[in-house]
Design a protein around this motif. Structure first.
Motif, PDB file in Angstrom:
ATOM      1  N   MET A 177       0.840  -1.199   0.000  1.00 27.44           N
ATOM      2  CA  MET A 177       0.000   0.000   0.000  1.00 27.44           C
ATOM      3  C   MET A 177       0.879   1.256   0.000  1.00 27.44           C
ATOM      4  SD  MET A 177      -3.040  -1.288  -0.105  1.00 27.44           S
ATOM      5  CE  MET A 177      -3.291   0.371  -0.658  1.00 27.44           C
ATOM      6  N   THR A 178       0.333   2.310  -0.508  1.00 29.13           N
ATOM      7  CA  THR A 178       1.030   3.586  -0.501  1.00 29.13           C
ATOM      8  C   THR A 178       1.055   4.135   0.922  1.00 29.13           C
ATOM      9  OG1 THR A 178       0.051   3.979  -2.638  1.00 29.13           O
ATOM     10  CG2 THR A 178       1.130   5.836  -1.583  1.00 29.13           C
ATOM     11  N   THR A 179       2.199   4.578   1.358  1.00 30.84           N
ATOM     12  CA  THR A 179       2.297   5.195   2.687  1.00 30.84           C
ATOM     13  C   THR A 179       2.537   6.678   2.501  1.00 30.84           C
ATOM     14  OG1 THR A 179       4.672   4.975   2.763  1.00 30.84           O
ATOM     15  CG2 THR A 179       3.392   3.111   3.566  1.00 30.84           C
ATOM     16  N   ALA A 180       2.282   7.453   3.558  1.00 29.00           N
ATOM     17  CA  ALA A 180       2.484   8.897   3.486  1.00 29.00           C
ATOM     18  C   ALA A 180       3.944   9.200   3.165  1.00 29.00           C
ATOM     19  CB  ALA A 180       2.089   9.553   4.804  1.00 29.00           C
ATOM     20  N   THR A 181       4.848   8.428   3.770  1.00 26.30           N
ATOM     21  CA  THR A 181       6.273   8.651   3.559  1.00 26.30           C
ATOM     22  C   THR A 181       6.655   8.485   2.090  1.00 26.30           C
ATOM     23  OG1 THR A 181       6.537   7.562   5.685  1.00 26.30           O
ATOM     24  CG2 THR A 181       8.548   8.067   4.432  1.00 26.30           C
ATOM     25  N   SER A 182       6.247   7.363   1.477  1.00 29.86           N
ATOM     26  CA  SER A 182       6.671   7.131   0.100  1.00 29.86           C
ATOM     27  C   SER A 182       5.999   8.135  -0.837  1.00 29.86           C
ATOM     28  CB  SER A 182       6.379   5.695  -0.324  1.00 29.86           C
ATOM     29  OG  SER A 182       4.993   5.492  -0.462  1.00 29.86           O
ATOM     30  N   ASP A 183       4.747   8.528  -0.505  1.00 29.18           N
ATOM     31  CA  ASP A 183       4.081   9.548  -1.321  1.00 29.18           C
ATOM     32  C   ASP A 183       4.882  10.842  -1.335  1.00 29.18           C
ATOM     33  OD1 ASP A 183       2.001   8.113  -2.224  1.00 29.18           O
ATOM     34  OD2 ASP A 183       0.448   9.106  -1.034  1.00 29.18           O
ATOM     35  N   SER A 184       5.323  11.266  -0.163  1.00 29.07           N
ATOM     36  CA  SER A 184       6.020  12.554  -0.121  1.00 29.07           C
ATOM     37  C   SER A 184       7.428  12.423  -0.714  1.00 29.07           C
ATOM     38  CB  SER A 184       6.021  13.102   1.311  1.00 29.07           C
ATOM     39  OG  SER A 184       7.313  13.136   1.848  1.00 29.07           O
ATOM     40  N   ALA A 185       8.073  11.266  -0.499  1.00 28.71           N
ATOM     41  CA  ALA A 185       9.390  11.059  -1.111  1.00 28.71           C
ATOM     42  C   ALA A 185       9.268  11.058  -2.637  1.00 28.71           C
ATOM     43  CB  ALA A 185       9.998   9.737  -0.625  1.00 28.71           C
ATOM     44  N   LEU A 186       8.199  10.440  -3.141  1.00 31.18           N
ATOM     45  CA  LEU A 186       7.993  10.401  -4.593  1.00 31.18           C
ATOM     46  C   LEU A 186       7.733  11.801  -5.144  1.00 31.18           C
ATOM     47  CD1 LEU A 186       7.719   8.539  -7.086  1.00 31.18           C
ATOM     48  CD2 LEU A 186       5.263   8.452  -6.629  1.00 31.18           C
ATOM     49  N   ALA A 187       6.901  12.581  -4.418  1.00 26.60           N
ATOM     50  CA  ALA A 187       6.615  13.954  -4.868  1.00 26.60           C
ATOM     51  C   ALA A 187       7.908  14.766  -4.907  1.00 26.60           C
ATOM     52  CB  ALA A 187       5.586  14.604  -3.950  1.00 26.60           C
ATOM     53  N   ASP A 188       8.746  14.604  -3.876  1.00 29.35           N
ATOM     54  CA  ASP A 188      10.035  15.309  -3.862  1.00 29.35           C
ATOM     55  C   ASP A 188      10.901  14.885  -5.052  1.00 29.35           C
ATOM     56  OD1 ASP A 188       9.371  16.617  -1.566  1.00 29.35           O
ATOM     57  OD2 ASP A 188      10.570  15.348  -0.225  1.00 29.35           O
TER      58      ASP A 188
ATOM     59  N   LEU B 176       7.016   4.503  -7.485  1.00 28.33           N
ATOM     60  CA  LEU B 176       6.746   4.878  -8.873  1.00 28.33           C
ATOM     61  C   LEU B 176       5.767   3.905  -9.532  1.00 28.33           C
ATOM     62  CD1 LEU B 176       9.977   6.002 -10.772  1.00 28.33           C
ATOM     63  CD2 LEU B 176       7.659   6.790 -11.233  1.00 28.33           C
ATOM     64  N   ALA B 177       5.941   2.627  -9.242  1.00 25.39           N
ATOM     65  CA  ALA B 177       5.046   1.614  -9.818  1.00 25.39           C
ATOM     66  C   ALA B 177       3.618   1.864  -9.357  1.00 25.39           C
ATOM     67  CB  ALA B 177       5.512   0.214  -9.416  1.00 25.39           C
ATOM     68  N   ARG B 178       3.446   2.158  -8.066  1.00 23.05           N
ATOM     69  CA  ARG B 178       2.088   2.430  -7.556  1.00 23.05           C
ATOM     70  C   ARG B 178       1.532   3.701  -8.165  1.00 23.05           C
ATOM     71  NH1 ARG B 178       4.741   1.806  -2.679  1.00 23.05           N
ATOM     72  NH2 ARG B 178       4.904  -0.399  -2.128  1.00 23.05           N
ATOM     73  N   TYR B 179       2.393   4.718  -8.258  1.00 21.81           N
ATOM     74  CA  TYR B 179       1.954   6.003  -8.822  1.00 21.81           C
ATOM     75  C   TYR B 179       1.375   5.827 -10.220  1.00 21.81           C
ATOM     76  CZ  TYR B 179       2.615  10.216 -11.637  1.00 21.81           C
ATOM     77  OH  TYR B 179       2.438  11.237 -12.519  1.00 21.81           O
TER      78      TYR B 179
END
Lengths: 301, 301
Positions: free
Chosen positions: A1-12, A292-295
């Protein structure tokens, strides 16, 4: 599942690669003070300040897993993006998909004219190989050659250009699922796969060691296209920055028309899970590729 | 002066390189049994069975001076010719020069359509770099990289594509002689110079040793274009295999319009003499390059 951490790291990571790619193109495309100025302006219009930069991020994220120098990876990523941008310019031409908007801006032939669009695409095409073969590319010439063959194969008649040709033919023939799958593996999958592959090549990962990464790239490439097909029908034109619903209007079979919305969505999520599965032997250093794969199936543009 | 011997040796060399280039493209462009077939047919239409093959002959003649393996030189020459052919396909498009005939055959967009012509050009462009970087190219990866940078620079915005952009602008502005000279040095000169340069690179001739050959290439490139301008006005369309008198109709300044017929012809002969002068330190092994230089201003197509 997407976590808040990976979401923000991906956005960065997306913000960073967008800035880096823009800066790289800005430096490469200094407008000359002669009648070629308009050609460079057209190249800048298409290459700078737009696009998600998915391919550059795939390349730099893969390279970063193996601690490749970031400036080098960004430069090589710009070669891949130059190929992607040239293909968009040519694909948008009136004789091809005839699109007026791209990345929220007028397409090159709209902002300039058709002839400038042909030449700007051709010039970005040549620029890609100049970047890869040039003195600021990887110092090992075997690695340079590997990068160049990989990009040339992925973009030529057995890759992207071949896929675009199949896409043209899709208007005249009712393709079945294996044919649509082949079309998409060539049209978008080949360059996405090349992005991951070139990140691994930069790190001198031997061919045997690239099998898992290849599996990952193959799966997200197809998932990316299925998600694109879904967005083409369900998406928001303003968010997408381009016209949507074009495949159905042209009578082309897509994953969506062949599978239906529910099965297409399931297939995209299945492919993303499978892609992440290929990364099982890697630790936290592969987290960005996982995010990235989830995104790719969760994005809305 | 032209001698009977060099004339017949040159004719033999042209016949041989035409056969070799055709055979090389024939092997590279096997038509696949899928919807990309039409793309390959269009590439074959443009690449096989036509054209004088001046660039391949310049490359193989230079390589032969240094005893480079002929099969390798022919393969690299096909990469240069692939770039030349792609540029002709795109240049002939309705949005560019809008030509119906090329090399005595219908242009690609006439025989197929505009979209196929765009993709066939793009595919030949990618093929050129695939040839140079691939496993059948020169075994030394430094030489491969040198070949690729040389071809990418000669064909991109600082070479051929930049010259084509200047050529588009020539319809809107009255260029002076230095600007027309720069236009032509980029548009046709860069790829002609690259052909000679790549022959020397294949032979591992160090940069210092290439100065004379560069002077030769620079001079014949310009002479070639002046001769083209003269033929555009005085030539025979049936012999040329394409429409003539297009520059004057488009209101473009050319060497001919700026210098007049007499001075343009004198300048072309002067450049050829100067080109041959650059070869003074070479013996009989440079005879083919000397004959080629003379041919460039004496040809009637």
């Amino acid at each position: 599942m997407t976590t808040a951490t990976s979401d923000s790291a991906l956005a960065d990571a997306f913000r960073q690669i967008s800035d880096d790619v823009d800066a790289c193109f800005d430096a490469l495309l200094t407008v000359p003070d002669d009648p070629r100025a308009v050609l460079y302006q057209a190249m800048r219009h298409a290459a700078i300040g737009g696009g998600k930069r998915v391919r550059p991020l795939l390349l730099t994220a893969t390279a970063a897993m193996f601690n490749v120098d970031r400036a080098l990876a960004v430069r090589v990523a710009c070669a891949v993006e130059a190929i992607h941008v040239y293909s968009l310019i040519h694909d948008d031409l009136p004789c091809m998909d005839d699109d007026d908007m791209r990345r929220g801006k007028p397409t090159v032939h709209k902002a300039f004219n058709d002839a400038v669009a042909v030449l700007a695409g051709d010039s970005l095409h040549a620029l890609a190989f100049e970047i890869l073969a040039g003195s600021q590319s990887h110092p090992d010439p075997f690695i340079r050659a590997d990068l160049i063959v990989t990009l040339a194969e992925a973009s030529g008649p057995n890759g992207m250009a071949g896929g675009q040709m199949m896409d043209l033919e899709a208007e005249n023939a009712k393709f079945d699922l294996p044919t649509v799958t082949k079309l998409q593996r060539l049209k978008t999958g080949a360059l996405i796969a090349a992005s991951v592959e070139m990140g691994a090549i930069l790190a001198n990962v031997p061919v045997e060691g690239r099998t898992a990464l290849r599996g990952y790239a193959r799966d997200i490439g197809l998932a990316f296209q299925i998600a694109d097909d879904i967005m083409d029908v369900e998406g928001d034109e303003a968010l997408a920055g381009k016209a949507l619903n074009k495949d159905a209007a042209a009578g082309k079979e897509t994953f969506l028309s062949l599978l239906g919305l529910e099965r297409a969505r399931e297939q995209a999520f299945f492919l993303v899970d499978q892609a992440i599965g290929h990364l099982a032997s890697h630790g936290r250093e592969a987290d960005l590729l996982r995010a990235l794969a989830r995104y790719i199936v969760e994005r809305d543009t």
